[in-house]
Structure formats: C-alpha cells, structure tokens
Write a protein that holds these residues in place. Structure first.
Motif, PDB file in Angstrom:
ATOM      1  N   GLY A 102       0.905  -1.181  -0.022  1.00  0.00           N
ATOM      2  CA  GLY A 102      -0.127   0.117   0.026  1.00  0.00           C
ATOM      3  C   GLY A 102       0.901   1.395   0.109  1.00  0.00           C
ATOM      4  O   GLY A 102       2.073   1.032   0.132  1.00  0.00           O
ATOM      5  N   THR A 128      -3.993   3.709   0.104  1.00  0.00           N
ATOM      6  CA  THR A 128      -4.410   2.035  -0.645  1.00  0.00           C
ATOM      7  C   THR A 128      -3.788   1.295   0.130  1.00  0.00           C
ATOM      8  O   THR A 128      -2.743   1.265   0.512  1.00  0.00           O
ATOM      9  CB  THR A 128      -3.725   2.322  -1.851  1.00  0.00           C
ATOM     10  OG1 THR A 128      -2.516   2.518  -2.315  1.00  0.00           O
ATOM     11  CG2 THR A 128      -4.692   3.309  -2.832  1.00  0.00           C
ATOM     12  N   THR A 130      -3.707  -3.432   0.204  1.00  0.00           N
ATOM     13  CA  THR A 130      -4.258  -4.459  -0.317  1.00  0.00           C
ATOM     14  C   THR A 130      -3.666  -5.797   0.437  1.00  0.00           C
ATOM     15  O   THR A 130      -2.417  -5.668   0.608  1.00  0.00           O
ATOM     16  CB  THR A 130      -3.775  -4.719  -1.685  1.00  0.00           C
ATOM     17  OG1 THR A 130      -4.376  -3.694  -2.506  1.00  0.00           O
ATOM     18  CG2 THR A 130      -4.308  -6.418  -2.196  1.00  0.00           C
ATOM     19  N   SER A 143      -8.927  -5.421  -0.786  1.00  0.00           N
ATOM     20  CA  SER A 143      -8.657  -4.155  -1.170  1.00  0.00           C
ATOM     21  C   SER A 143      -9.163  -2.856  -0.809  1.00  0.00           C
ATOM     22  O   SER A 143     -10.472  -3.108  -0.795  1.00  0.00           O
ATOM     23  CB  SER A 143      -8.075  -4.018  -2.876  1.00  0.00           C
ATOM     24  OG  SER A 143      -7.357  -5.027  -3.081  1.00  0.00           O
ATOM     25  N   ALA A 145      -9.188   1.526  -0.914  1.00  0.00           N
ATOM     26  CA  ALA A 145      -8.680   2.825  -1.426  1.00  0.00           C
ATOM     27  C   ALA A 145      -9.609   3.944  -0.656  1.00  0.00           C
ATOM     28  O   ALA A 145     -10.617   3.911  -0.959  1.00  0.00           O
ATOM     29  CB  ALA A 145      -8.673   3.156  -2.936  1.00  0.00           C
TER      30      ALA A 145
END
Length: 273
Positions: A102, A128, A130, A143, A145
């Motif tokens: 991330g 972000t 994941t 994930s 964002a």
C-alpha cells in the motif's frame, strides 16, 4: 505554530484490514445463496471495517497508526506538509503466504475549526492497501482505497466532519493449479457526504459516526465451479444514513425492488424495516 489542544486525529485508515479473514477455509458462495439482506450487511460492514480504527484520542499529539505505518507528531509539522508511507510486507505461515502492499499520503491542513492557516485542525488522507493470501487451493484478497478530508468542528476536537470517497474490493477464489475454478468478487464505491463523527475520550473506544449520508454502488461478479464464463450476478445501489448508537439506516435498490434495513455496525445485527 499556534498552540492547540493535546488531542490527535487518528487517521481513518485501512490498517484494520489486518483483521480481515482470508483463510483457505473460506468458501466461494454460489449465486443461488446470495440474498439482499446478506449482501446489504456485507456492504455496510465492509465500510465500517475500513474505518473501524475511528478518530480517537491519546495523551500525545500525533497521527496514530499501527503496523508498518509510522507515528508522526502533529507539533512537528506545518500546514500543507505531506507525509508519505509505503507498505510492502510478506510472511509465510504453513502453506499460506500473506502479503500487504500500500501507499499512504497524509497531508496536514489548517482549514478546520480554527481555519487560521497556522493551527493544525484538519487533514487529507489518500490511502491504498491490499491484503492477499495465497495457498494450496485458494487465492483471496481484500483491497481498499481512501481519499477523504477530515476537519475539526469544535475547538476541543470532540467532533469532526468527514467527506470523500472509499472503495473496497473483496475477492475469494478456489484454484486448481494455475486455473481459477470458482470465485466471487464484491466491489463497492462509497461517497461520503458531510459525515459527522464524535471522537472518543480514550484510545480504548472507537469513534461513533452519528450523522450524514454515504451513497454506494456495489457490483458482484462470480463464477461457479460448473460455469464456463463469469457473470455479473447483481448490482446494488443506495444510501446509508449514520445514526447514534453505531447504527445505519440503509436503503438498498436492486433491480426494481427497494429494501430498507437498520444495521448495527458493531454487532452486525440487521433488522428489516
């Protein structure tokens, strides 16, 4: 820098993904098992999961994070300063490899309650992250964002506003060799519209989101073991209105039908209304 209260903003970041379960025992739900109530709760809890660190207070000034994300001190920073943190870790436990990747960009701002250009009372977060887990027979990921602005609404930072956008993608699959035999994916975009959160008096409790609306659109894609091609199972859209007591009133549109639920974000209890 002008003095401000020794209270922090805890960034509403996705480090809580450390608690997301992506185990080899997870099953890929076939299409026929999906129903509006189950998916509605999943949509709401995925949102809460992404924000469940809350906006909390500790005895020192700073942006509290965890794991590989570093602690930064509000007093040592100025308006407009940017702190960027990268995450890239991997670990093996038995036959399972777990990875995190991330990028977090935190911008200190001074356009909250004081709005004086010198007092740190707001921030922007672009984040972000994941999590992936791979092993014999499965390949799962989660994930998130984030891009939102948080501003103090009171001089003592007891209340803040949140505006912005969050997206989550949850993917679970079964694999045979290099071939994916079945999977399901639920992807949701959440638009925050002037959400109000009450900060908690100590670090042991999460913040409570007490008012404001989140609009969402969810797409579910799946492939069953006996199917030759993937298909979009269903599309949901609607709104979630935050209410006191960790509750959201959720209106869900699917096709020509509309359902309304009350969901407790802490317990997961769902009631049709």
């Amino acid at each position: 820098m002008k003095h401000f209260y020794k209270i922090i903003f805890t960034a509403l970041i996705a480090v809580t993904l450390l608690h997301v379960s992506c185990k080899k025992s997870d099953n890929v739900a076939p299409t026929k098992e999906l129903n509006t109530a189950d998916i509605s709760k999943r949509i709401a809890l995925n949102l809460y999961r992404s924000l469940s660190t809350g906006v909390t207070a500790t005895g020192s000034n700073g942006v509290k994070t965890s794991g590989a994300r570093t602690v930064v001190t509000m007093d040592a920073n100025t308006c407009g300063q940017v702190a960027t943190t990268l995450t890239n870790t991997s670990a093996v436990n038995g036959d399972t490899t777990t990875s995190y990747a991330g990028r977090r960009v935190f911008t200190y701002k001074c356009d909250g309650f004081f709005h004086d250009g010198v007092t740190l009372d707001a921030y922007n977060l672009i984040d972000t992250l994941t999590k992936t887990q791979k092993g014999a027979g499965f390949n799962n990921s989660y994930s998130i964002a984030l891009n939102y602005n948080v501003k103090s609404l009171e001089a003592d930072y007891s209340k803040v506003s949140v505006n912005g956008f969050t997206s989550t993608t949850e993917y679970n699959s079964k694999v045979s060799g290099t071939a994916v035999t079945s999977f399901n994916k639920i992807a949701t975009g959440y638009t925050w519209d002037n959400i109000t959160a009450n900060r908690t008096p100590n670090d042991a409790e999460k913040a409570t989101f007490v008012s404001g609306r989140v609009q969402f659109v969810t797409n579910i894609t799946a492939k069953e073991a006996d199917a030759t091609t993937e298909s979009t199972v269903i599309v949901y859209n609607g709104t979630m209105d935050f209410m006191p007591g960790n509750l959201v009133k959720m209106i869900v549109n699917v096709g020509t039908a509309t359902k309304t639920y009350m969901i407790n974000l802490v317990t997961g209890e769902l009631t049709a209304i």
